[in-house]
Design a protein around this motif. Structure first.
Motif, mmCIF file in Angstrom:
data_model
loop_
_atom_site.group_PDB
_atom_site.id
_atom_site.type_symbol
_atom_site.label_atom_id
_atom_site.label_comp_id
_atom_site.label_asym_id
_atom_site.label_seq_id
_atom_site.Cartn_x
_atom_site.Cartn_y
_atom_site.Cartn_z
ATOM 1 N N ASP A 1 14.628 2.521 23.225
ATOM 2 C CA ASP A 1 14.185 1.205 22.748
ATOM 3 C C ASP A 1 13.437 0.471 23.862
ATOM 4 O O ASP A 1 12.279 0.048 23.698
ATOM 5 C CB ASP A 1 15.409 0.409 22.297
ATOM 6 N N VAL A 2 14.077 0.332 24.998
ATOM 7 C CA VAL A 2 13.483 -0.403 26.117
ATOM 8 C C VAL A 2 12.262 0.334 26.679
ATOM 9 O O VAL A 2 11.209 -0.266 26.928
ATOM 10 C CB VAL A 2 14.533 -0.630 27.222
ATOM 11 N N ALA A 3 12.383 1.645 26.867
ATOM 12 C CA ALA A 3 11.308 2.419 27.498
ATOM 13 C C ALA A 3 10.031 2.387 26.673
ATOM 14 O O ALA A 3 8.943 2.117 27.202
ATOM 15 C CB ALA A 3 11.764 3.863 27.708
ATOM 16 N N PHE A 4 10.131 2.643 25.381
ATOM 17 C CA PHE A 4 8.933 2.725 24.546
ATOM 18 C C PHE A 4 8.297 1.352 24.343
ATOM 19 O O PHE A 4 7.066 1.242 24.266
ATOM 20 C CB PHE A 4 9.276 3.365 23.201
ATOM 21 N N LEU B 1 10.262 4.425 31.732
ATOM 22 C CA LEU B 1 11.347 5.410 31.665
ATOM 23 C C LEU B 1 12.279 5.282 32.865
ATOM 24 O O LEU B 1 13.511 5.374 32.730
ATOM 25 C CB LEU B 1 10.764 6.822 31.600
ATOM 26 N N MET B 2 11.708 5.050 34.040
ATOM 27 C CA MET B 2 12.527 4.853 35.243
ATOM 28 C C MET B 2 13.356 3.580 35.130
ATOM 29 O O MET B 2 14.547 3.568 35.480
ATOM 30 C CB MET B 2 11.629 4.798 36.477
ATOM 31 N N TYR B 3 12.737 2.508 34.630
ATOM 32 C CA TYR B 3 13.451 1.233 34.502
ATOM 33 C C TYR B 3 14.596 1.339 33.495
ATOM 34 O O TYR B 3 15.723 0.925 33.774
ATOM 35 C CB TYR B 3 12.476 0.141 34.074
ATOM 36 N N SER B 4 14.316 1.888 32.321
ATOM 37 C CA SER B 4 15.356 1.981 31.290
ATOM 38 C C SER B 4 16.474 2.914 31.731
ATOM 39 O O SER B 4 17.657 2.663 31.433
ATOM 40 C CB SER B 4 14.751 2.466 29.968
ATOM 41 N N GLY B 5 16.124 3.976 32.450
ATOM 42 C CA GLY B 5 17.166 4.858 32.966
ATOM 43 C C GLY B 5 18.061 4.147 33.962
ATOM 44 O O GLY B 5 19.288 4.318 33.960
#
Length: 342
Positions: A111-114, A160-164
């Motif tokens: 959700d956050v990454a995309f 992707l790095m942030y959401s991870g």
């Protein structure tokens, strides 16, 4: 919306499971209406963005740095429609999460990454349009396909790095252990962010948005000046080269305006959700659940809006849709079809 519960008796997401979350179902009529609205948005996000991706990748005339960014943006919105919206639809209507705790984390991460990927794509597209309109002579050498590729990689890698970091390290709920423990029940999928991470999320939304608003404001001023100059030049002489340059300039300005509408739609869709998360984080989670759901689905629906905007403003996209749906793209020479009116 809270008045539509089918009964006042407390129900559980899992009746025979200890520690089950409470379920607050809507009436059957309301459930059908909500599933219809949310399901339509999901289908539109999937098939609308799939048409955008197919159009850009198939037709050679659309192989440009800007359109590759648009196709990548459509890919992010497509993934929202596939991996996020269907499961959020069930959670919103049933008020329960039936897909397991691990998938809850993955779903929130996607959700956050995309969604942040969409934002970064729009930011880079605004930079591309700014260069194209303000400095058209050097634009082909400044914003090449390789530069566009770098922008695409950054637009995917950073979110992707942030959401991870947010959802797989556990640092985002530091200081909220009591609240997390209270929300930890079977059938729930509540992601809690502390004030520091909510502020970071807000800045990640605000800074690219500020860049886009600034650039498009300058774009519209320059485009207006160019329109006056072109009109004055065309009145004096109608040479073939001058006419061609005028058509190219008009096309660039129209593309900038269309993508400006896309940016405005993104801001309108995402601003309520961003404000809601700020209010919740700094005011003790006072926002009613139905307000959160409305703002959340307003943000989701942005992934379905972009193809509609393209269809409304881009004649080439409407022509591409007709060719795709009619099966003309299956012919060998279809990739060379001209989509632009001369």
């Amino acid at each position: 919306m809270t008045g539509n519960f089918s009964q006042a008796v407390v129900q559980l997401c899992y009746e025979n499971v200890n520690g089950s979350c409470m379920k607050m179902p809507y009436s059957p009529g309301s459930q059908v209406a909500l599933y219809t609205v949310f399901g339509f948005g999901s289908l539109l996000a999937v098939f609308g963005n799939l048409l955008v991706i197919t159009s850009v990748l198939h037709f050679k005339q659309l192989h440009s740095p800007t359109n590759f960014l648009i196709a990548s943006l459509a890919c992010a919105d497509f993934l929202v429609g596939v991996t996020v919206m269907p499961f959020s639809m069930v959670r919103s209507v049933e008020s329960c999460w039936y897909f397991g705790a691990k998938f809850c984390t993955l779903h929130s991460c996607c959700d956050v990454a995309f969604c942040y990927s969409s934002l970064l794509h729009l930011c880079f597209i605004s930079i591309d349009r700014y260069i194209a309109v303000t400095d058209p002579l050097v634009y082909p050498t400044k914003f090449t396909v390789s530069v566009s590729g770098i922008c695409i990689v950054v637009s995917w890698l950073l979110p992707l790095m942030y959401s991870g970091a947010v959802f797989y390290t556990g640092v985002s709920d530091n200081g909220l252990e009591d609240l997390v423990s209270a929300l930890n029940c079977v059938g729930g999928c509540q992601i809690v962010l502390n004030q520091d991470w909510v502020l970071i999320s807000f800045l990640l939304f605000f800074i690219p948005t500020l860049v886009m608003v600034t650039l498009y404001s300058k774009i519209f001023l320059v485009a207006k000046q160019q329109a006056v100059k072109i009109e004055a030049t065309s009145c004096k002489a109608e040479s073939s080269s001058g006419s061609y340059k005028a058509r190219v300039a008009r096309r660039e300005r129209k593309a900038a305006k269309t993508l400006g509408v896309t940016v405005v739609a993104f801001m309108i869709s995402w601003l309520p959700y961003t404000i809601d998360t700020l209010v919740d984080a700094f005011m003790g989670f006072i926002t009613p659940a139905y307000i959160y759901e409305i703002s959340c689905w307003g943000a989701y629906y942005n992934s379905a809006l972009n193809p509609l905007i393209y269809a409304l403003f881009y004649p080439w996209f409407r022509k591409a849709i007709k060719l795709i749906l009619s099966g003309e793209v299956l012919k060998d020479s279809s990739s060379n079809i001209s989509l632009f009116a001369e």
